[in-house]
Design an enzyme around this catalytic site. Sequence first.
Site, PDB file in Angstrom:
ATOM      1  N   HIS A   1       6.544  -4.215   2.054  1.00  0.00           N
ATOM      2  CA  HIS A   1       5.438  -3.769   1.006  1.00  0.00           C
ATOM      3  C   HIS A   1       6.260  -3.602  -0.323  1.00  0.00           C
ATOM      4  O   HIS A   1       7.378  -3.221  -0.365  1.00  0.00           O
ATOM      5  CB  HIS A   1       5.197  -2.485   1.539  1.00  0.00           C
ATOM      6  CG  HIS A   1       4.209  -1.599   0.476  1.00  0.00           C
ATOM      7  ND1 HIS A   1       2.971  -1.970   0.227  1.00  0.00           N
ATOM      8  CD2 HIS A   1       4.527  -0.791  -0.413  1.00  0.00           C
ATOM      9  CE1 HIS A   1       2.382  -1.186  -0.638  1.00  0.00           C
ATOM     10  NE2 HIS A   1       3.242  -0.308  -1.226  1.00  0.00           N
TER      11      HIS A   1
ATOM     12  N   GLU B   1       3.735  -5.915   5.976  1.00  0.00           N
ATOM     13  CA  GLU B   1       3.368  -4.777   5.400  1.00  0.00           C
ATOM     14  C   GLU B   1       2.165  -4.309   6.238  1.00  0.00           C
ATOM     15  O   GLU B   1       1.119  -5.104   6.402  1.00  0.00           O
ATOM     16  CB  GLU B   1       3.254  -4.779   3.833  1.00  0.00           C
ATOM     17  CG  GLU B   1       2.356  -5.529   3.235  1.00  0.00           C
ATOM     18  CD  GLU B   1       2.153  -5.316   1.625  1.00  0.00           C
ATOM     19  OE1 GLU B   1       1.958  -4.235   1.473  1.00  0.00           O
ATOM     20  OE2 GLU B   1       2.658  -6.109   0.982  1.00  0.00           O
TER      21      GLU B   1
ATOM     22  N   SER C   1       1.184  -0.936  -5.244  1.00  0.00           N
ATOM     23  CA  SER C   1       0.885  -0.260  -4.024  1.00  0.00           C
ATOM     24  C   SER C   1      -0.407   0.684  -4.740  1.00  0.00           C
ATOM     25  O   SER C   1      -1.629   0.155  -4.785  1.00  0.00           O
ATOM     26  CB  SER C   1       1.857   0.778  -3.800  1.00  0.00           C
ATOM     27  OG  SER C   1       1.831   1.192  -2.615  1.00  0.00           O
TER      28      SER C   1
END
Length: 310
Positions: A270, A240, A146
């Site tokens: 995600h 996502e 991320s």
Amino acid sequence: MSREQRAALDSLLRNGPLDVGGDHLKQREVFTRMLTSRPPAEDVVLTPGTLGKVPVLEVGIDGVTPNGTLLWFHGGFYVFGSARASAGLASDLARRTGTRVALVDYRLAPECPYPAALDDAVAAYRGLLDETAGGDPARVVVVGESAGAGLAAALLVRAREQNLPMPAAGVLFSPYADLTLSGESMTTKTAVDPAFTPDAVAVRAKDYVGAADPADPLISPVFAGLRGLPPLLIQAGSNELLLDDAVRLAARAAADDVQVTLQVTPGVPHLFQAFAAMLDEGETALGQAADFLRATRGPGCGADVRQAEV
């Protein structure tokens, strides 16, 4: 079974306690509780340390002599997260590749906005190169999840600018790589993303960017020149908001003659790799990441400890 697994994960995330755009201090606590609710496996050894004066958490597998290091950057929109919170996912890949992990506890926004996290990443990378036998970058892989994946990409760009040796490869899980939030998926995926909303992501982007320009290539690597970077593996889920961050980062790498592999898994959210224990697609993705590292670093990397124990 996978359809039921995906539905269960979707429900878990939609009904979970995390409010990404909420008060950052309260949500840090929620984020940490979510990711540390399960203790690490009994064979996982966690050792606090430092690299380049930056705190790190070393993750190893008991009884395994590591054949390299994964320099790992945790996720959390540069505002949440910690090395400890990412130890579960990191240990899973360490076990599959026979490596150790150095999880970097970089400084968080909004208390420490850009470039604090990048400065910490560069310092840790320099420290790891100094520590590695002979300064051999072939024994190092940069990994991020991320925001940590965006930070890992920015680190590679900054390291190239500073004429530092490149690591063997980079592995980027669901990269958060465009803080201008200009990707089409920020609007086209709102109905299927179970965890994030554009407004919430915008709050956190402002926290990290501070007074800087969100289009700065070292903040948003989708706008960076990537020529000269090592081979990259980029993974994302189709459900996502940040999907286009991954797709455009891979396209930029390809245009700049970087060896890049983009893997988009349909119907998952995600950072789905973190849910490998309950999601077949997560298990598969981690296996693909281990395969990538074996192919990139050669046959000496990546004996799967679970297979070796059979």
